[in-house]
Motif scaffolding. Sequence first.
Motif, PDB file in Angstrom:
ATOM      1  N   TYR A  80       0.866  -1.193   0.221  1.00  0.00           N
ATOM      2  CA  TYR A  80      -0.050  -0.119  -0.115  1.00  0.00           C
ATOM      3  C   TYR A  80       0.959   1.223  -0.077  1.00  0.00           C
ATOM      4  CZ  TYR A  80      -3.035  -3.724   1.249  1.00  0.00           C
ATOM      5  OH  TYR A  80      -3.793  -4.854   1.602  1.00  0.00           O
ATOM      6  N   THR A  81       1.916   1.284  -0.683  1.00  0.00           N
ATOM      7  CA  THR A  81       2.799   2.195  -0.979  1.00  0.00           C
ATOM      8  C   THR A  81       2.616   3.134  -2.204  1.00  0.00           C
ATOM      9  OG1 THR A  81       4.592   1.432   0.416  1.00  0.00           O
ATOM     10  CG2 THR A  81       5.105   3.047  -1.080  1.00  0.00           C
ATOM     11  N   ASP A  82       2.559   4.353  -2.234  1.00  0.00           N
ATOM     12  CA  ASP A  82       2.352   5.056  -3.388  1.00  0.00           C
ATOM     13  C   ASP A  82       3.806   5.080  -4.286  1.00  0.00           C
ATOM     14  OD1 ASP A  82      -0.169   6.034  -2.808  1.00  0.00           O
ATOM     15  OD2 ASP A  82       0.620   7.735  -1.875  1.00  0.00           O
ATOM     16  N   VAL A  83       3.825   4.831  -5.555  1.00  0.00           N
ATOM     17  CA  VAL A  83       4.532   4.420  -6.571  1.00  0.00           C
ATOM     18  C   VAL A  83       4.191   5.093  -7.959  1.00  0.00           C
ATOM     19  CG1 VAL A  83       6.133   3.087  -7.843  1.00  0.00           C
ATOM     20  CG2 VAL A  83       5.440   2.415  -5.611  1.00  0.00           C
ATOM     21  N   VAL A  84       4.858   6.370  -8.300  1.00  0.00           N
ATOM     22  CA  VAL A  84       4.507   7.029  -9.500  1.00  0.00           C
ATOM     23  C   VAL A  84       5.618   6.854 -10.413  1.00  0.00           C
ATOM     24  CG1 VAL A  84       3.664   9.096 -10.245  1.00  0.00           C
ATOM     25  CG2 VAL A  84       2.695   8.391  -8.026  1.00  0.00           C
ATOM     26  N   SER A  85       5.234   6.633 -11.799  1.00  0.00           N
ATOM     27  CA  SER A  85       6.371   6.719 -12.721  1.00  0.00           C
ATOM     28  C   SER A  85       6.753   7.929 -13.139  1.00  0.00           C
ATOM     29  CB  SER A  85       5.892   5.999 -13.938  1.00  0.00           C
ATOM     30  OG  SER A  85       5.706   4.449 -13.670  1.00  0.00           O
TER      31      SER A  85
END
Length: 288
Positions: A217-222
């Motif tokens: 549940y961690t935010d990961v953004v390209s």
Amino acid sequence: MKTSPHFAFLDEGSKKEIRRSILKAVAIPGYQVPFASREMPIARGWGTGGLQITLSVIGKRDVLKVIDQGSDESVNAVNIKKLVHETTGVAITEQTREATLIQSRHRIPEIHLTNDQILVLQVPEPEPLRTYEAKNTITKLLHSEEEYSGAWLMLFEQIMKHGTTSTGADHPVYVNGRYVMAPSPIPRFDNEKLNQSEALILFGAGREKKIYAIPPYTDVVSLAFDDHPFRTEDFTDKSCHLCGTSGVFLDELIDHHRGERVFQCNDTNFCIEQLNKKEREEVGTSEG
């Protein structure tokens, strides 16, 4: 016959040290944690980092799946499975849903992973800033100061030269709004699976001696510009010629019998599962 007197090949001291590094990596998402990478009975560059993580976290009740670029039967995958099984006796599966621990090279399974699973990704180059900075002392300083203009410049140069970003794989990501991270050479298609993943994702680079993690549940953004948004590989209007599935990562192949290009699911287990599902539906329809 076991190749080591220890459960899971590594001695307990080594496994404890690696687990401590994993805990630190989980506590600081996206941060590269140094660890004392051990010599393994496979060559560096063939997944020693991922293998050391797997051997350090695996337990007797775990069920292991190993894949290489979507395949359960590649030489790399088969040899890793053999080593782990011979030194642990754990169950081996090709079914993504059955596995509690999945080690992978270059792919994230198509089947949705859950919070009772751990995904271990093999990493050849953990440093996302390496393309423009060779010195580790400098890259550590850049990370500490959150100075990522070089990464943005790299993408900008690709857009100026090609009209779009040209990262075929290993497209850098922002993790938890803090660290720019190399997601391992997974295709861009898989980057979105990192965001808010239910499963714990661990990354191991044996040759570079680094471990890092994306907790559940961690935010990961390209990384992408507002006027050039991140785009994955385009498989619009394409489907697997075997199971008929669309919306998944496909390999382009040549059907020599028909003399034409065809597309096929890269994830072999997913394809087999879809074929079995299709067969059951056809049998149910005929019986009805």
